[in-house]
Enzyme design. Structure first.
Site, PDB file in Angstrom:
ATOM      1  N   GLN A  77      -1.064   2.333  -6.092  1.00  0.00           N
ATOM      2  CA  GLN A  77      -2.513   2.497  -5.950  1.00  0.00           C
ATOM      3  C   GLN A  77      -3.273   1.982  -7.168  1.00  0.00           C
ATOM      4  OE1 GLN A  77      -3.125   6.651  -5.059  1.00  0.00           O
ATOM      5  NE2 GLN A  77      -3.010   6.314  -2.849  1.00  0.00           N
ATOM      6  N   TYR A  82      -4.100  -0.395   7.417  1.00  0.00           N
ATOM      7  CA  TYR A  82      -5.213  -1.226   7.833  1.00  0.00           C
ATOM      8  C   TYR A  82      -5.442  -1.093   9.335  1.00  0.00           C
ATOM      9  CZ  TYR A  82      -4.911  -3.669   3.336  1.00  0.00           C
ATOM     10  OH  TYR A  82      -4.899  -3.973   1.991  1.00  0.00           O
ATOM     11  N   ARG A 138       0.843  -1.202   0.000  1.00  0.00           N
ATOM     12  CA  ARG A 138       0.000   0.000   0.000  1.00  0.00           C
ATOM     13  C   ARG A 138       0.874   1.246   0.000  1.00  0.00           C
ATOM     14  NH1 ARG A 138      -5.405  -0.218   3.336  1.00  0.00           N
ATOM     15  NH2 ARG A 138      -6.099   0.801   1.433  1.00  0.00           N
TER      16      ARG A 138
END
Length: 381
Positions: free
Chosen positions: A131, A233, A126
């Site tokens: 992306q 996350y 990430r």
């Protein structure tokens, strides 16, 4: 170099790994593309569109696996008709798919044993540059959108406020738990339908995003600031903090007409956020949609792929929700795969894997007969 697209064999899977749009881009980049006949039919992409884009239609999956240098799939290799797709792969071949390596240990071992170079779309790091390859986010967008539509069609109330000759109809109250990509899309969709929306996440950093979509952010002091893990996350909470979260959320859940839960921790069972005692406090006819049902569920009593009623409340546990919107889900996934493949190709369309590249290195699961993905290797042994 040739890229192969076999038809997906998982029951209910209607997506396809490459759509004609991205096939055309690959062909222009001097890459040959083999597509199994009918692979895109269930997603709304007939064979003639692939042929028009420059692909070669191949009758059987075995032919695709035999002739392609790179195999791209949505789902991990599976068994069907007495054969396993892993057995169709050959040494030195490259595989790109959602492998979920943190839980599919036998699959990872089998890929290593076949000396396949495998990349998992759910292991893309990430980072900003990656992306456009983030398939987890693209498919979560689909899930968040559909979760609200499911709730709206099951709830015995209007979502928006209505001014009628029979009086004013109050808008539905929707609570979204988890403000990741799926949660934010659920918030946006529920607001478009006119509901009054609240959202909760353990990460205070998402408060501004929630409010920008017109929803109220439910603030709960869990007594800890360490709630965000790697890659942005949400981090798994310990039992005591999770219990406190359940208690403080109970009133908000009980007052909601619709609750949509999206909380998941990569490689682990989904956290239990809504216990049965809280479901009991909700009004009969309320709806809960548990997007984590496939990972064990955020809601006590939810079952993957089923709708159940507990204490008068409908609990929906949709399974593989992106496959329910296959056209656009395939289109987005295909663009993610194309972005990854583009980083692996030279100007002549040859496959060149640069393992000094962070994206390629971190998304690679097996190579040269070894498990090279650190988190997976630690679990597989």
């Amino acid at each position: 170099m040739k890229v192969g697209v076999p038809a997906e064999i998982l029951a209910g899977e209607r997506r396809v790994a490459l759509v004609p749009e991205t096939v055309g881009r690959l062909v222009k980049a001097k890459v040959g593309v083999l597509v199994q006949a009918g692979a895109g039919e269930r997603a709304g992409f007939p064979d003639r569109e692939y042929e028009a884009a420059g692909a070669t239609i191949v009758a059987d999956a075995a032919d695709v696996f035999r002739d392609a240098d790179v195999i791209v799939k949505v789902q991990r290799p599976l068994a069907t008709d007495g054969r396993h797709e892993v057995d169709l792969l050959r040494e030195g071949q490259t595989l790109i798919a959602f492998l979920a390596p943190l839980v599919n240990h036998d699959l990872v071992r089998a890929l290593a044993a076949r000396r396949v170079t495998s990349f998992s779309m759910d292991a893309i790091p990430r980072i900003t540059r990656a992306q456009k390859m983030d398939a987890l986010s693209s498919q979560a967008t689909v899930a968040g959108y559909l979760a609200v539509l499911i709730a709206a069609t099951r709830l015995p109330k209007f979502f928006p406020m209505f001014m009628t000759a029979a009086g004013t109809i109050a808008p539905a109250k929707v609570l979204v738990i988890g403000a990741g990509v799926a949660g934010l899309q659920a918030i946006a969709t529920a607001r478009r339908l006119g509901a009054v929306v609240s959202a909760y996440d353990t990460r205070p950093v998402v408060k501004e995003q929630v409010q920008s979509l017109g929803a109220k952010f439910v603030e709960i002091d869990l007594g800890t600031r360490d709630t965000e893990g790697a890659g942005g996350y949400a981090k798994a909470l310990d039992e005591e903090i999770l219990r406190r979260q359940q208690e403080l959320l109970a009133r908000t859940v009980a007052e909601s007409d619709v609750v949509i839960t999206t909380a998941q921790v990569p490689g682990k069972k989904a956290p239990r956020i809504v216990p049965d005692a809280v479901i009991r406090q909700m009004r009969p006819g309320s709806v809960v949609v548990d997007l984590a049902a496939d990972q064990g569920g955020n809601v006590e009593g939810s079952e993957a792929g089923r709708e159940v009623v507990r204490h008068g409340v409908l609990i929906v546990g949709p399974s593989n929700l992106p496959a329910s919107l296959p056209f656009h889900a395939s289109q987005m996934y295909s663009r993610n795969v194309h972005a990854l493949l583009s980083d692996m190709l030279d100007k002549e369309g040859n496959l060149v894997l640069n393992f000094d590249d962070e994206v390629i290195r971190d998304s690679c699961i097996t190579r040269d007969g070894k498990v090279v993905h650190g988190p997976t290797a630690a679990l597989v042994g």
